[in-house]
Motif scaffolding. Structure first.
Motif, PDB file in Angstrom:
ATOM      1  N   UNK A 146       0.841  -1.196   0.000  1.00 28.20           N
ATOM      2  CA  UNK A 146       0.000   0.000   0.000  1.00 28.20           C
ATOM      3  C   UNK A 146       0.883   1.255   0.000  1.00 28.20           C
ATOM      4  N   UNK A 147       0.445   2.278  -0.716  1.00 27.13           N
ATOM      5  CA  UNK A 147       1.209   3.534  -0.736  1.00 27.13           C
ATOM      6  C   UNK A 147       0.417   4.707  -0.180  1.00 27.13           C
ATOM      7  N   UNK A 148      -0.889   4.527  -0.042  1.00 28.41           N
ATOM      8  CA  UNK A 148      -1.725   5.584   0.524  1.00 28.41           C
ATOM      9  C   UNK A 148      -2.851   4.916   1.301  1.00 28.41           C
ATOM     10  N   UNK A 149      -3.118   5.437   2.466  1.00 29.33           N
ATOM     11  CA  UNK A 149      -4.185   4.863   3.274  1.00 29.33           C
ATOM     12  C   UNK A 149      -5.405   5.763   3.258  1.00 29.33           C
ATOM     13  N   UNK A 150      -6.567   5.137   3.248  1.00 32.57           N
ATOM     14  CA  UNK A 150      -7.827   5.851   3.368  1.00 32.57           C
ATOM     15  C   UNK A 150      -8.418   5.484   4.715  1.00 32.57           C
ATOM     16  N   UNK A 151      -9.145   6.390   5.304  1.00 38.74           N
ATOM     17  CA  UNK A 151      -9.810   6.067   6.557  1.00 38.74           C
ATOM     18  C   UNK A 151     -11.280   6.420   6.424  1.00 38.74           C
ATOM     19  N   UNK A 152     -12.020   5.487   5.918  1.00 42.41           N
ATOM     20  CA  UNK A 152     -13.469   5.636   5.811  1.00 42.41           C
ATOM     21  C   UNK A 152     -14.088   4.752   6.896  1.00 42.41           C
ATOM     22  N   UNK A 153     -13.847   5.113   8.134  1.00 44.33           N
ATOM     23  CA  UNK A 153     -14.260   4.374   9.326  1.00 44.33           C
ATOM     24  C   UNK A 153     -13.454   3.105   9.547  1.00 44.33           C
ATOM     25  N   UNK A 154     -12.694   2.679   8.564  1.00 38.33           N
ATOM     26  CA  UNK A 154     -11.734   1.597   8.778  1.00 38.33           C
ATOM     27  C   UNK A 154     -10.595   1.775   7.777  1.00 38.33           C
ATOM     28  N   UNK A 155      -9.359   1.724   8.241  1.00 36.16           N
ATOM     29  CA  UNK A 155      -8.219   1.956   7.346  1.00 36.16           C
ATOM     30  C   UNK A 155      -8.144   0.925   6.217  1.00 36.16           C
ATOM     31  N   UNK A 156      -7.870   1.418   5.015  1.00 38.79           N
ATOM     32  CA  UNK A 156      -7.672   0.532   3.866  1.00 38.79           C
ATOM     33  C   UNK A 156      -6.723   1.224   2.893  1.00 38.79           C
ATOM     34  N   UNK A 157      -6.210   0.448   1.973  1.00 40.76           N
ATOM     35  CA  UNK A 157      -5.261   0.998   1.002  1.00 40.76           C
ATOM     36  C   UNK A 157      -5.993   1.861  -0.006  1.00 40.76           C
ATOM     37  N   UNK A 158      -5.546   3.104  -0.138  1.00 36.11           N
ATOM     38  CA  UNK A 158      -6.105   3.996  -1.139  1.00 36.11           C
ATOM     39  C   UNK A 158      -5.364   3.875  -2.457  1.00 36.11           C
ATOM     40  N   UNK A 159      -4.173   3.352  -2.402  1.00 37.23           N
ATOM     41  CA  UNK A 159      -3.362   3.110  -3.590  1.00 37.23           C
ATOM     42  C   UNK A 159      -2.350   2.034  -3.268  1.00 37.23           C
ATOM     43  N   UNK A 160      -1.909   1.360  -4.298  1.00 35.51           N
ATOM     44  CA  UNK A 160      -0.959   0.271  -4.132  1.00 35.51           C
ATOM     45  C   UNK A 160       0.178   0.437  -5.124  1.00 35.51           C
ATOM     46  N   UNK A 161       1.274  -0.238  -4.834  1.00 39.04           N
ATOM     47  CA  UNK A 161       2.436  -0.187  -5.715  1.00 39.04           C
ATOM     48  C   UNK A 161       2.938  -1.607  -5.959  1.00 39.04           C
ATOM     49  N   UNK A 162       3.040  -1.961  -7.229  1.00 38.84           N
ATOM     50  CA  UNK A 162       3.658  -3.226  -7.619  1.00 38.84           C
ATOM     51  C   UNK A 162       5.087  -2.922  -8.038  1.00 38.84           C
ATOM     52  N   UNK A 163       6.043  -3.594  -7.413  1.00 39.41           N
ATOM     53  CA  UNK A 163       7.463  -3.411  -7.705  1.00 39.41           C
ATOM     54  C   UNK A 163       8.047  -4.739  -8.169  1.00 39.41           C
ATOM     55  N   UNK A 164       8.819  -4.682  -9.250  1.00 35.92           N
ATOM     56  CA  UNK A 164       9.537  -5.853  -9.733  1.00 35.92           C
ATOM     57  C   UNK A 164      11.020  -5.505  -9.759  1.00 35.92           C
ATOM     58  N   UNK A 165      11.832  -6.419  -9.233  1.00 35.05           N
ATOM     59  CA  UNK A 165      13.289  -6.242  -9.192  1.00 35.05           C
ATOM     60  C   UNK A 165      13.948  -7.384  -9.955  1.00 35.05           C
ATOM     61  N   UNK A 166      14.951  -7.056 -10.750  1.00 38.31           N
ATOM     62  CA  UNK A 166      15.726  -8.069 -11.461  1.00 38.31           C
ATOM     63  C   UNK A 166      17.213  -7.755 -11.306  1.00 38.31           C
TER      64      UNK A 166
END
Length: 163
Positions: free
Chosen positions: A85-105
């Motif tokens: 998760x990169x951003x949290x929302x709090x609409x009475x319960x915390x949840x991810x407002x945005x996510x980040x997919x990272x790939x490493x090689x």
């Protein structure tokens, strides 16, 4: 006569419009299978990444991809696949407002014609996404394609444009 000079100059060097500077004596490259050693394994990621690198080389160079005796070789492994998760929302319960997919090689590039241009380095790219209105499974394949395009561009530029 003035127009022939630039044409002759372009024909004598190996610079492609992509910005790559491939030596004129380099004709072949081998791209070995990139094994997935990430803690979170996506079954198709190794094949998808390996093919994406081959496609970039085919589309941006006149190099032939061969199995043996290549002028240069790409090999390596996928070392990370991570969703956070990169951003949290709090609409009475915390949840991810945005996510980040990272790939490493980690890539080992061996230039058999000029070993000074060989390298072994990690590469990492990410893409942000929101799954509030859709599932991860519905966006995951496109996210992987987008990140693979970024990674293969970085690797290509490092090998052939010395960036």
């Amino acid at each position: 006569m003035l127009l022939l000079a630039p044409v002759a100059l372009l024909n004598s060097c190996s610079v492609k419009l992509s910005g790559a500077s491939i030596p004129a004596d380099m004709k072949t490259v081998n791209v070995l299978f990139f094994e997935n050693n990430a803690p979170l394994v996506i079954p198709t990621l190794s094949q998808d990444f390996t093919e994406a690198l081959k496609t970039r080389i085919r589309n941006q160079t006149s190099l032939n991809i061969v199995q043996n005796g290549a002028d240069a070789t790409f090999e390596g492994r996928i070392t990370g696949y991570d969703i956070r998760p990169i951003a949290l929302q709090d609409n009475n319960r915390p949840s991810a407002g945005g996510n980040r997919l990272t790939i490493k090689v980690t890539v080992k590039y061996t230039n058999n014609l000029n070993t000074k241009q060989s390298f072994e380095e990690p590469f990492e790219r990410f893409k942000d996404f929101n799954i509030a209105s859709q599932s991860l499974q519905s966006v995951q394949a496109q996210l992987i394609r987008d990140i693979n395009m970024q990674l293969t561009e970085d690797i290509f530029n490092r090998a052939f444009a010395q960036w």
